[in-house]
Design a protein around this motif. Structure first.
Motif, PDB file in Angstrom:
ATOM      1  N   GLN A  63      13.229 -28.217 -25.122  1.00  9.78           N
ATOM      2  CA  GLN A  63      12.265 -28.601 -26.150  1.00  9.78           C
ATOM      3  C   GLN A  63      12.592 -29.988 -26.666  1.00  9.78           C
ATOM      4  O   GLN A  63      13.751 -30.362 -26.758  1.00  9.78           O
ATOM      5  CB  GLN A  63      12.237 -27.630 -27.344  1.00  9.78           C
ATOM      6  N   SER A  64      11.542 -30.728 -26.945  1.00 10.89           N
ATOM      7  CA  SER A  64      11.696 -32.084 -27.470  1.00 10.89           C
ATOM      8  C   SER A  64      11.102 -32.152 -28.867  1.00 10.89           C
ATOM      9  O   SER A  64      10.108 -31.487 -29.161  1.00 10.89           O
ATOM     10  CB  SER A  64      10.996 -33.099 -26.565  1.00 10.89           C
ATOM     11  N   ALA A  65      11.731 -32.952 -29.714  1.00 10.86           N
ATOM     12  CA  ALA A  65      11.233 -33.149 -31.076  1.00 10.86           C
ATOM     13  C   ALA A  65      11.372 -34.622 -31.437  1.00 10.86           C
ATOM     14  O   ALA A  65      12.340 -35.283 -31.036  1.00 10.86           O
ATOM     15  CB  ALA A  65      12.007 -32.287 -32.074  1.00 10.86           C
ATOM     16  N   TRP A  66      10.425 -35.131 -32.180  1.00 12.19           N
ATOM     17  CA  TRP A  66      10.429 -36.534 -32.580  1.00 12.19           C
ATOM     18  C   TRP A  66      11.694 -36.861 -33.377  1.00 12.19           C
ATOM     19  O   TRP A  66      12.038 -36.151 -34.303  1.00 12.19           O
ATOM     20  CB  TRP A  66       9.179 -36.828 -33.414  1.00 12.19           C
ATOM     21  N   HIS A  67      12.383 -37.887 -32.944  1.00  2.73           N
ATOM     22  CA  HIS A  67      13.620 -38.355 -33.583  1.00  2.73           C
ATOM     23  C   HIS A  67      14.800 -37.391 -33.404  1.00  2.73           C
ATOM     24  O   HIS A  67      15.865 -37.627 -33.950  1.00  2.73           O
ATOM     25  CB  HIS A  67      13.427 -38.616 -35.087  1.00  2.73           C
ATOM     26  N   ARG A  68      14.604 -36.311 -32.676  1.00  3.06           N
ATOM     27  CA  ARG A  68      15.693 -35.364 -32.469  1.00  3.06           C
ATOM     28  C   ARG A  68      16.083 -35.237 -30.999  1.00  3.06           C
ATOM     29  O   ARG A  68      17.060 -34.569 -30.677  1.00  3.06           O
ATOM     30  CB  ARG A  68      15.307 -33.981 -33.019  1.00  3.06           C
ATOM     31  N   GLY A  69      15.310 -35.841 -30.121  1.00  4.69           N
ATOM     32  CA  GLY A  69      15.623 -35.799 -28.710  1.00  4.69           C
ATOM     33  C   GLY A  69      15.266 -34.472 -28.071  1.00  4.69           C
ATOM     34  O   GLY A  69      14.477 -33.691 -28.589  1.00  4.69           O
ATOM     35  N   THR A  70      15.891 -34.214 -26.942  1.00  9.13           N
ATOM     36  CA  THR A  70      15.603 -33.026 -26.140  1.00  9.13           C
ATOM     37  C   THR A  70      16.833 -32.132 -26.085  1.00  9.13           C
ATOM     38  O   THR A  70      17.963 -32.617 -25.992  1.00  9.13           O
ATOM     39  CB  THR A  70      15.194 -33.428 -24.710  1.00  9.13           C
ATOM     40  N   LYS A  71      16.609 -30.848 -26.140  1.00 11.40           N
ATOM     41  CA  LYS A  71      17.723 -29.901 -26.057  1.00 11.40           C
ATOM     42  C   LYS A  71      17.304 -28.673 -25.262  1.00 11.40           C
ATOM     43  O   LYS A  71      16.113 -28.388 -25.102  1.00 11.40           O
ATOM     44  CB  LYS A  71      18.187 -29.483 -27.453  1.00 11.40           C
ATOM     45  N   VAL A  72      18.299 -27.949 -24.774  1.00  9.77           N
ATOM     46  CA  VAL A  72      18.056 -26.671 -24.115  1.00  9.77           C
ATOM     47  C   VAL A  72      17.559 -25.681 -25.165  1.00  9.77           C
ATOM     48  O   VAL A  72      17.980 -25.722 -26.326  1.00  9.77           O
ATOM     49  CB  VAL A  72      19.350 -26.144 -23.463  1.00  9.77           C
ATOM     50  N   ILE A  73      16.642 -24.808 -24.777  1.00  8.81           N
ATOM     51  CA  ILE A  73      16.115 -23.833 -25.734  1.00  8.81           C
ATOM     52  C   ILE A  73      17.230 -22.939 -26.270  1.00  8.81           C
ATOM     53  O   ILE A  73      18.234 -22.710 -25.610  1.00  8.81           O
ATOM     54  CB  ILE A  73      15.013 -22.951 -25.105  1.00  8.81           C
ATOM     55  N   ASP A  74      17.036 -22.454 -27.481  1.00  7.20           N
ATOM     56  CA  ASP A  74      17.949 -21.478 -28.061  1.00  7.20           C
ATOM     57  C   ASP A  74      17.612 -20.091 -27.509  1.00  7.20           C
ATOM     58  O   ASP A  74      16.463 -19.810 -27.146  1.00  7.20           O
ATOM     59  CB  ASP A  74      17.815 -21.459 -29.584  1.00  7.20           C
ATOM     60  N   LEU A  75      18.602 -19.248 -27.440  1.00  2.84           N
ATOM     61  CA  LEU A  75      18.390 -17.880 -26.954  1.00  2.84           C
ATOM     62  C   LEU A  75      18.624 -16.911 -28.108  1.00  2.84           C
ATOM     63  O   LEU A  75      19.702 -16.364 -28.272  1.00  2.84           O
ATOM     64  CB  LEU A  75      19.331 -17.567 -25.791  1.00  2.84           C
ATOM     65  N   THR A  76      17.614 -16.730 -28.922  1.00  2.49           N
ATOM     66  CA  THR A  76      17.696 -15.816 -30.047  1.00  2.49           C
ATOM     67  C   THR A  76      16.979 -14.510 -29.704  1.00  2.49           C
ATOM     68  O   THR A  76      16.217 -14.437 -28.731  1.00  2.49           O
ATOM     69  CB  THR A  76      17.048 -16.426 -31.292  1.00  2.49           C
ATOM     70  N   THR A  77      17.199 -13.508 -30.511  1.00  5.05           N
ATOM     71  CA  THR A  77      16.516 -12.232 -30.302  1.00  5.05           C
ATOM     72  C   THR A  77      15.004 -12.415 -30.414  1.00  5.05           C
ATOM     73  O   THR A  77      14.244 -11.827 -29.641  1.00  5.05           O
ATOM     74  CB  THR A  77      17.000 -11.196 -31.334  1.00  5.05           C
ATOM     75  N   ARG A  78      14.576 -13.249 -31.348  1.00  7.53           N
ATOM     76  CA  ARG A  78      13.135 -13.500 -31.486  1.00  7.53           C
ATOM     77  C   ARG A  78      12.571 -14.143 -30.220  1.00  7.53           C
ATOM     78  O   ARG A  78      11.500 -13.757 -29.738  1.00  7.53           O
ATOM     79  CB  ARG A  78      12.879 -14.405 -32.688  1.00  7.53           C
ATOM     80  N   ASP A  79      13.280 -15.143 -29.676  1.00  6.56           N
ATOM     81  CA  ASP A  79      12.838 -15.785 -28.449  1.00  6.56           C
ATOM     82  C   ASP A  79      12.751 -14.765 -27.319  1.00  6.56           C
ATOM     83  O   ASP A  79      11.802 -14.759 -26.527  1.00  6.56           O
ATOM     84  CB  ASP A  79      13.812 -16.899 -28.042  1.00  6.56           C
ATOM     85  N   ALA A  80      13.754 -13.900 -27.233  1.00  5.09           N
ATOM     86  CA  ALA A  80      13.771 -12.887 -26.180  1.00  5.09           C
ATOM     87  C   ALA A  80      12.563 -11.964 -26.298  1.00  5.09           C
ATOM     88  O   ALA A  80      11.916 -11.635 -25.294  1.00  5.09           O
ATOM     89  CB  ALA A  80      15.062 -12.084 -26.254  1.00  5.09           C
ATOM     90  N   ARG A  81      12.257 -11.535 -27.512  1.00  9.06           N
ATOM     91  CA  ARG A  81      11.117 -10.628 -27.699  1.00  9.06           C
ATOM     92  C   ARG A  81       9.810 -11.304 -27.285  1.00  9.06           C
ATOM     93  O   ARG A  81       8.933 -10.666 -26.683  1.00  9.06           O
ATOM     94  CB  ARG A  81      11.044 -10.165 -29.154  1.00  9.06           C
ATOM     95  N   GLU A  82       9.676 -12.584 -27.603  1.00  6.95           N
ATOM     96  CA  GLU A  82       8.454 -13.300 -27.231  1.00  6.95           C
ATOM     97  C   GLU A  82       8.326 -13.405 -25.708  1.00  6.95           C
ATOM     98  O   GLU A  82       7.268 -13.126 -25.131  1.00  6.95           O
ATOM     99  CB  GLU A  82       8.441 -14.684 -27.865  1.00  6.95           C
TER     100      GLU A  82
END
Length: 217
Positions: A63-82
């Motif tokens: 994921q990319s964000a303005w002024h924050r650069g690019t990072k690997v996605i987080d692996l949270t329980t919410r992300d997993a459920r989605e």
């Protein structure tokens, strides 16, 4: 360390190299991906890296964000459920549509290879590769272009979450991987549309329950 890209300026190859590094765990969830450093390691231009990262962002791996650069996605329980809720819907539709179309012998060979792998003690990552091949075969058999594209858009995220599931509790994965896929082949062979749909969805939900429990710990 990343391997140097074989051809300069090729965004797809840069994406492949970075994706492989993410899957290996070289860049863990939430890790920053800096264009300058990646370009130097891959021996390609920053533009190629930028385009490669854009490919991975479309796959949902970064994921990319303005002024924050690019990072690997987080692996949270919410992300997993989605991710797994969407996957369950896709799997149910794909297995139903694959009845009478999928190469059952090819699926059986993949399950047999999983069983041999368990007996021979191969790494769980090798079993997962067979697992993903199994599902790729089902999606391709449907002939539904939009369904296949939907799976491809989610595939890298599923792979990363399943790798995480294995790394946090590989014994649980190894205990069910053969039997669950063997049952899918049985139901596809019988042509039981409702039964195979329900089982395919439960196959995904059970994976989610295992991963969610691991992430919560």
């Amino acid at each position: 360390m990343l391997q140097k890209a074989g051809r300069r300026g090729l965004a797809e190859e840069a994406a492949d190299r970075i994706r492989d590094a993410i899957f290996r765990g070289d860049f863990p969830p939430g890790a920053a991906l800096r264009e300058v450093e990646l370009a130097a390691q891959l021996d390609v231009s920053r533009g190629s890296v930028r385009e490669g990262l854009a490919i991975l962002e479309r796959e949902g791996l970064v994921q990319s964000a303005w002024h924050r650069g690019t990072k690997v996605i987080d692996l949270t329980t919410r992300d997993a459920r989605e991710v797994y809720s969407v996957r369950a819907a896709l799997e149910g539709l794909a297995t139903r549509d694959a009845i009478g179309r999928v190469d059952l012998a090819a699926l059986t060979r993949l399950v047999d290879a999983m069983a041999r792998g368990l007996t021979e003690g191969v790494a769980s990552e090798e079993l997962l590769a067979l697992d993903i091949d199994f599902h790729d075969t089902i999606y391709q058999a449907t002939g539904n272009r939009r369904l296949i594209e939907a799976w491809q858009a989610l595939r890298s995220q599923v792979y990363l979450f399943q790798l995480t599931r294995i790394r946090l509790g590989h014994n649980e994965y190894r205990a069910v991987v053969v039997d669950e896929h063997r049952e899918l082949v049985t139901l596809l062979t019988r042509g039981q549309a409702d039964a195979v749909t329900r089982f395919a969805e439960e196959h995904v939900h059970s994976a989610l329950r295992a991963l969610a429990g691991q992430l919560s710990r």
